[in-house]
Design an enzyme around this catalytic site. Sequence first.
Site, PDB file in Angstrom:
ATOM      1  N   ASP A   2       0.874  -1.178   0.000  1.00 16.58           N
ATOM      2  CA  ASP A   2       0.000   0.000   0.000  1.00 16.58           C
ATOM      3  C   ASP A   2       0.910   1.226   0.000  1.00 16.58           C
ATOM      4  OD1 ASP A   2      -2.351   1.592   0.226  1.00 16.58           O
ATOM      5  OD2 ASP A   2      -2.008   1.815   2.360  1.00 16.58           O
ATOM      6  N   SER A   3       0.279   2.389  -0.155  1.00 18.20           N
ATOM      7  CA  SER A   3       1.062   3.628  -0.125  1.00 18.20           C
ATOM      8  C   SER A   3       1.538   3.951   1.289  1.00 18.20           C
ATOM      9  CB  SER A   3       0.199   4.777  -0.629  1.00 18.20           C
ATOM     10  OG  SER A   3      -0.880   4.976   0.264  1.00 18.20           O
TER      11      SER A   3
ATOM     12  N   CYS B 211      -4.369  -1.628  -1.897  1.00 16.98           N
ATOM     13  CA  CYS B 211      -4.495  -0.208  -2.202  1.00 16.98           C
ATOM     14  C   CYS B 211      -5.485  -0.079  -3.360  1.00 16.98           C
ATOM     15  CB  CYS B 211      -3.121   0.319  -2.614  1.00 16.98           C
ATOM     16  SG  CYS B 211      -3.134   2.017  -3.182  1.00 16.98           S
TER      17      CYS B 211
ATOM     18  N   GLU C 107      -2.965   8.882   8.206  1.00 16.92           N
ATOM     19  CA  GLU C 107      -1.501   8.767   8.310  1.00 16.92           C
ATOM     20  C   GLU C 107      -0.998   9.597   9.503  1.00 16.92           C
ATOM     21  OE1 GLU C 107       0.911   7.005   6.434  1.00 16.92           O
ATOM     22  OE2 GLU C 107      -0.643   5.986   5.285  1.00 16.92           O
TER      23      GLU C 107
ATOM     24  N   CYS D 240     -11.012   2.572  -0.102  1.00 17.44           N
ATOM     25  CA  CYS D 240      -9.629   2.938   0.227  1.00 17.44           C
ATOM     26  C   CYS D 240      -9.296   2.167   1.498  1.00 17.44           C
ATOM     27  CB  CYS D 240      -9.505   4.439   0.473  1.00 17.44           C
ATOM     28  SG  CYS D 240      -7.863   4.920   1.083  1.00 17.44           S
TER      29      CYS D 240
ATOM     30  N   HIS E 210      -7.311   2.734   3.788  1.00 20.59           N
ATOM     31  CA  HIS E 210      -7.124   3.535   5.011  1.00 20.59           C
ATOM     32  C   HIS E 210      -8.444   3.708   5.772  1.00 20.59           C
ATOM     33  CE1 HIS E 210      -3.297   4.692   3.186  1.00 20.59           C
ATOM     34  NE2 HIS E 210      -2.967   5.358   4.275  1.00 20.59           N
TER      35      HIS E 210
HETATM   36  N1  DGL Z   1      -4.875   3.103   0.883  1.00 17.71           N
HETATM   37  C1  DGL Z   1      -4.813   3.425  -0.467  1.00 17.71           C
HETATM   38  C2  DGL Z   1      -6.069   3.174  -1.224  1.00 17.71           C
HETATM   39  O1  DGL Z   1      -6.714   2.200  -0.907  1.00 17.71           O
HETATM   40  C3  DGL Z   1      -3.973   4.602  -0.879  1.00 17.71           C
HETATM   41  C4  DGL Z   1      -4.428   5.929  -0.507  1.00 17.71           C
HETATM   42  C5  DGL Z   1      -3.455   6.987  -0.942  1.00 17.71           C
HETATM   43  O2  DGL Z   1      -2.258   6.771  -0.851  1.00 17.71           O
HETATM   44  O3  DGL Z   1      -3.908   8.038  -1.367  1.00 17.71           O
HETATM   45  O4  DGL Z   1      -6.427   3.844  -2.147  1.00 17.71           O
END
Ligand code: DGL
Length: 264
Positions: free
Chosen positions: A6-7, A69, A148, A180, A182
Amino acid sequence: MIGVFDSGIGGLTVVRELTRQLPGYDFVYFGDTARTPYGTKSPETVIEYALQDTAFLVEKGARLVVMACNTASSVATDHLRKQFDVPIFDVITPAVQRAATESKTGRIGVIGTRATVNSDIYPRKIGEIDPRIKVYSAPCPLLVPLVEEGWMKKPETTMIVKKYLHPLKVKQIDTLILGCTHYPLLAEIIQRKIGKHVRIIDSSIGVVRSVKDFLKDNPAIDSQMSRDGESHLFVSDVTAQFDRIARTTLKRNRTLENVKLMAS
Ligand code: DGL
């Protein structure tokens, strides 16, 4: 090992689910914390990062890769499948299937990063299953930085979530996809603000179920997976924040290392 990327910290929600459904399996995780967020970047850049992330995981011994992600899944899935021999799992397909099956009214909401929403992948995939379903999408670009930052319980975050969800609430959706990885870390606030009657789909549960089914159907690949109950976490920038979330999200043996990715 099962590779996951993931990011940043969002993909840990997928690792958490993997450890629930596949306890004992080892994981190697890459969180691109130095380059997060991906959701504000162009598709070309996200594809390039996703290729680098996957190459790193494969080099570390991943025999199967989960793109934890949505942003990367929305633009890079085909590229990764072309480039690598290992099975690649995206988080979008299982969430879409579950939402389409479970929605009673055929009014589904999707929240995600700007890149995910702009890719139009959710309405497209849901339309392929049932063109009568109405999909309402809302980009929520501030949520990834808030997570984050660890601002999961701040009143400011609650206010922002409420504002983002308002356009979906007025559309009377009965199902909301957290598009997402997150966002499950904000699930409580999201449920409160969208209303108890709306079913929330967390994409981590579906993708892990697909991985589990796949391993059951492919014993030759399953037998290549090490099972010492360990998680090897790598990030491109170690932060106290990542360490803290990793500790609270993953209750098992883990190592954390910093790594710099080379351009492919
Ligand atoms: N958690 C990620 C997603 O599902 C990345 C979010 C991001 O880095 O902007 O899209």
